[in-house]
Design a protein around this motif. Sequence first.
Motif, PDB file in Angstrom:
ATOM      1  N   ALA A 151       0.833  -1.206   0.000  1.00 22.09           N
ATOM      2  CA  ALA A 151       0.000   0.000   0.000  1.00 22.09           C
ATOM      3  C   ALA A 151       0.867   1.255   0.000  1.00 22.09           C
ATOM      4  CB  ALA A 151      -0.929  -0.006   1.218  1.00 22.09           C
ATOM      5  N   ILE A 152       1.935   1.238   0.789  1.00 25.45           N
ATOM      6  CA  ILE A 152       2.874   2.361   0.819  1.00 25.45           C
ATOM      7  C   ILE A 152       3.556   2.522  -0.533  1.00 25.45           C
ATOM      8  CG2 ILE A 152       5.058   3.159   1.815  1.00 25.45           C
ATOM      9  CD1 ILE A 152       4.123   1.693   4.441  1.00 25.45           C
ATOM     10  N   GLU A 153       4.007   1.404  -1.103  1.00 24.93           N
ATOM     11  CA  GLU A 153       4.688   1.448  -2.404  1.00 24.93           C
ATOM     12  C   GLU A 153       3.764   1.997  -3.478  1.00 24.93           C
ATOM     13  OE1 GLU A 153       7.167  -1.581  -5.382  1.00 24.93           O
ATOM     14  OE2 GLU A 153       6.063  -2.383  -3.681  1.00 24.93           O
ATOM     15  N   SER A 154       2.506   1.539  -3.492  1.00 20.33           N
ATOM     16  CA  SER A 154       1.535   2.001  -4.486  1.00 20.33           C
ATOM     17  C   SER A 154       1.254   3.493  -4.328  1.00 20.33           C
ATOM     18  CB  SER A 154       0.236   1.211  -4.371  1.00 20.33           C
ATOM     19  OG  SER A 154       0.431  -0.141  -4.716  1.00 20.33           O
ATOM     20  N   TYR A 155       1.092   3.933  -3.080  1.00 23.50           N
ATOM     21  CA  TYR A 155       0.797   5.348  -2.821  1.00 23.50           C
ATOM     22  C   TYR A 155       1.935   6.241  -3.295  1.00 23.50           C
ATOM     23  CZ  TYR A 155       0.113   9.732  -0.314  1.00 23.50           C
ATOM     24  OH  TYR A 155      -0.014  11.069   0.009  1.00 23.50           O
ATOM     25  N   PHE A 156       3.166   5.853  -3.017  1.00 24.92           N
ATOM     26  CA  PHE A 156       4.310   6.660  -3.433  1.00 24.92           C
ATOM     27  C   PHE A 156       4.517   6.598  -4.946  1.00 24.92           C
ATOM     28  CE2 PHE A 156       4.989   7.077   0.956  1.00 24.92           C
ATOM     29  CZ  PHE A 156       6.014   7.990   1.195  1.00 24.92           C
ATOM     30  N   LEU A 157       4.045   5.530  -5.572  1.00 27.76           N
ATOM     31  CA  LEU A 157       4.147   5.403  -7.025  1.00 27.76           C
ATOM     32  C   LEU A 157       3.179   6.340  -7.730  1.00 27.76           C
ATOM     33  CD1 LEU A 157       5.489   3.724  -9.336  1.00 27.76           C
ATOM     34  CD2 LEU A 157       3.562   2.146  -9.150  1.00 27.76           C
TER      35      LEU A 157
ATOM     36  N   THR B 179       8.708  10.784  -3.845  1.00 27.00           N
ATOM     37  CA  THR B 179       9.748  10.057  -4.567  1.00 27.00           C
ATOM     38  C   THR B 179       9.390   8.576  -4.578  1.00 27.00           C
ATOM     39  OG1 THR B 179      11.429  11.636  -3.856  1.00 27.00           O
ATOM     40  CG2 THR B 179      12.205   9.500  -4.648  1.00 27.00           C
ATOM     41  N   THR B 180       9.353   7.983  -5.759  1.00 23.35           N
ATOM     42  CA  THR B 180       8.991   6.572  -5.876  1.00 23.35           C
ATOM     43  C   THR B 180       9.937   5.708  -5.045  1.00 23.35           C
ATOM     44  OG1 THR B 180       8.091   6.913  -8.092  1.00 23.35           O
ATOM     45  CG2 THR B 180       8.679   4.662  -7.494  1.00 23.35           C
ATOM     46  N   LEU B 181       9.367   4.776  -4.311  1.00 26.06           N
ATOM     47  CA  LEU B 181      10.159   3.885  -3.461  1.00 26.06           C
ATOM     48  C   LEU B 181      10.515   2.613  -4.216  1.00 26.06           C
ATOM     49  CD1 LEU B 181       8.020   4.095  -0.196  1.00 26.06           C
ATOM     50  CD2 LEU B 181      10.215   5.224  -0.598  1.00 26.06           C
ATOM     51  N   LEU B 182      11.684   2.056  -3.920  1.00 23.76           N
ATOM     52  CA  LEU B 182      11.986   0.711  -4.372  1.00 23.76           C
ATOM     53  C   LEU B 182      11.143  -0.265  -3.561  1.00 23.76           C
ATOM     54  CD1 LEU B 182      15.887   0.881  -4.670  1.00 23.76           C
ATOM     55  CD2 LEU B 182      14.216   0.947  -6.534  1.00 23.76           C
ATOM     56  N   HIS B 183      10.880  -1.413  -4.142  1.00 22.41           N
ATOM     57  CA  HIS B 183      10.024  -2.405  -3.479  1.00 22.41           C
ATOM     58  C   HIS B 183      10.527  -2.721  -2.071  1.00 22.41           C
ATOM     59  CE1 HIS B 183       7.490  -5.933  -2.947  1.00 22.41           C
ATOM     60  NE2 HIS B 183       8.560  -6.638  -2.645  1.00 22.41           N
ATOM     61  N   GLY B 184      11.804  -3.007  -1.940  1.00 15.63           N
ATOM     62  CA  GLY B 184      12.352  -3.386  -0.643  1.00 15.63           C
ATOM     63  C   GLY B 184      12.305  -2.274   0.380  1.00 15.63           C
ATOM     64  N   GLU B 185      12.389  -1.038  -0.066  1.00 17.09           N
ATOM     65  CA  GLU B 185      12.299   0.093   0.856  1.00 17.09           C
ATOM     66  C   GLU B 185      10.908   0.150   1.486  1.00 17.09           C
ATOM     67  OE1 GLU B 185      15.476   3.099  -1.403  1.00 17.09           O
ATOM     68  OE2 GLU B 185      13.344   3.125  -1.944  1.00 17.09           O
ATOM     69  N   ALA B 186       9.889  -0.056   0.651  1.00 18.53           N
ATOM     70  CA  ALA B 186       8.518  -0.054   1.172  1.00 18.53           C
ATOM     71  C   ALA B 186       8.259  -1.269   2.057  1.00 18.53           C
ATOM     72  CB  ALA B 186       7.523  -0.021   0.010  1.00 18.53           C
ATOM     73  N   ILE B 187       8.797  -2.411   1.666  1.00 16.75           N
ATOM     74  CA  ILE B 187       8.581  -3.635   2.447  1.00 16.75           C
ATOM     75  C   ILE B 187       9.304  -3.552   3.787  1.00 16.75           C
ATOM     76  CG2 ILE B 187       8.965  -6.135   2.500  1.00 16.75           C
ATOM     77  CD1 ILE B 187       6.714  -4.881   0.549  1.00 16.75           C
ATOM     78  N   ALA B 188      10.466  -2.910   3.822  1.00 16.37           N
ATOM     79  CA  ALA B 188      11.178  -2.733   5.090  1.00 16.37           C
ATOM     80  C   ALA B 188      10.314  -1.970   6.085  1.00 16.37           C
ATOM     81  CB  ALA B 188      12.501  -2.010   4.848  1.00 16.37           C
ATOM     82  N   ALA B 189       9.703  -0.875   5.615  1.00 14.57           N
ATOM     83  CA  ALA B 189       8.774  -0.123   6.482  1.00 14.57           C
ATOM     84  C   ALA B 189       7.578  -0.982   6.858  1.00 14.57           C
ATOM     85  CB  ALA B 189       8.313   1.149   5.771  1.00 14.57           C
ATOM     86  N   GLY B 190       7.069  -1.741   5.890  1.00 10.39           N
ATOM     87  CA  GLY B 190       5.933  -2.617   6.158  1.00 10.39           C
ATOM     88  C   GLY B 190       6.240  -3.661   7.214  1.00 10.39           C
TER      89      GLY B 190
END
Length: 355
Positions: free
Chosen positions: A243-249, A255-266
């Motif tokens: 959800a975070i990755e999609s929102y930033f996309l 700034t668009t997040l890399l997948h792992g950056e969003a998953i780390a927060a998740g």
Amino acid sequence: MQTIQANNYPIYFNENAYAALNEYISNKKFSNIFIIVDNHTNEHCLPIFLSNLETDLTIEIIEFESGEENKNIETCVQIWNVLTELKADRKSLVLNVGGGVVTDLGGFIASTFKRGVEFIHIPTTLLAMVDASVGGKNGVDLGNLKNQIGVINVPKMVLIDTQYLETVPQNEMRSGLAEMLKHGLIYDASYWKTFTDLDAFDFADFDKLIYRSVEIKNEIVMQDPTENNIRKSLNFGHTLGHAIESYFLENELKTTLLHGEAIAAGMILESYLSWQKGLLKVDEYSQIKACIKHIYEDIVFDQKDIDPIFELLVHDKKNEYGEIQFALIEGIGKIKINQLVENEMILKAFEDYKN
């Protein structure tokens, strides 16, 4: 490294990979070969791959622009048209050489073109090696919604050659590392422990850690190929992370997040939920939060960001009967799937993340 046997396909490593590929091609009567790459892998990885490929068959290279924003049905249509123009048929072979976007999209294209042609994954990023290329999930995003359109269809083989990692930027390496951390948290406490002190980390053992990560994912997928049960554990960190990755996309101000950056927060957020639901001890949560924050920069959330992130949660693929379902950890190294969480607790998780 020994070959890992997955559901109806092998995963080859390093020195065994190209011999297996070349033997497979020589023993099959393919009409031609199509290699799908993005512009980055075309420049940095394809020369390495082609130098190891032995065949007299006609080879066509199909390139698309890199980036998650291009993992969509429009790119598929373009490549399906190219395959048609180049006279691809049911006896063609598709080789997907690239990161997670390439393997996800390339596998989907091959699985659907003429109702399916054979394909092989050659992952070139850490994320693709330990996650995207293993397990048979192929698909594309629907707008900003991650992986909403796709199929589960396994490749004929996966070839993991870690020399490609020399071409990968550090931020992309960290992105892939998030999935390795996840594998430890959901399945193997001793594996997780190897990442808790990266200052003492011996990167000479990194190939072994990659191997173990692939092993963990494969062991889970083998038990539940179609994600009806234990395979949901692999979504730890992904319900909120996606959800975070999609929102930033989709948000032009972010700034668009890399997948792992969003998953780390998740994973931090969902570890907090695990603690609050009594599944995780507070010291375990503190350790997870400290370890992940040591590796990844904090994502800045304003209050106005939270509501749209909440709205995106309803599209998570684990949801059933309109209820948001989480895969949470029950202590480090164990998982508990199909967990319901109240919105108020999720809000508190974001507050705790910021502190």
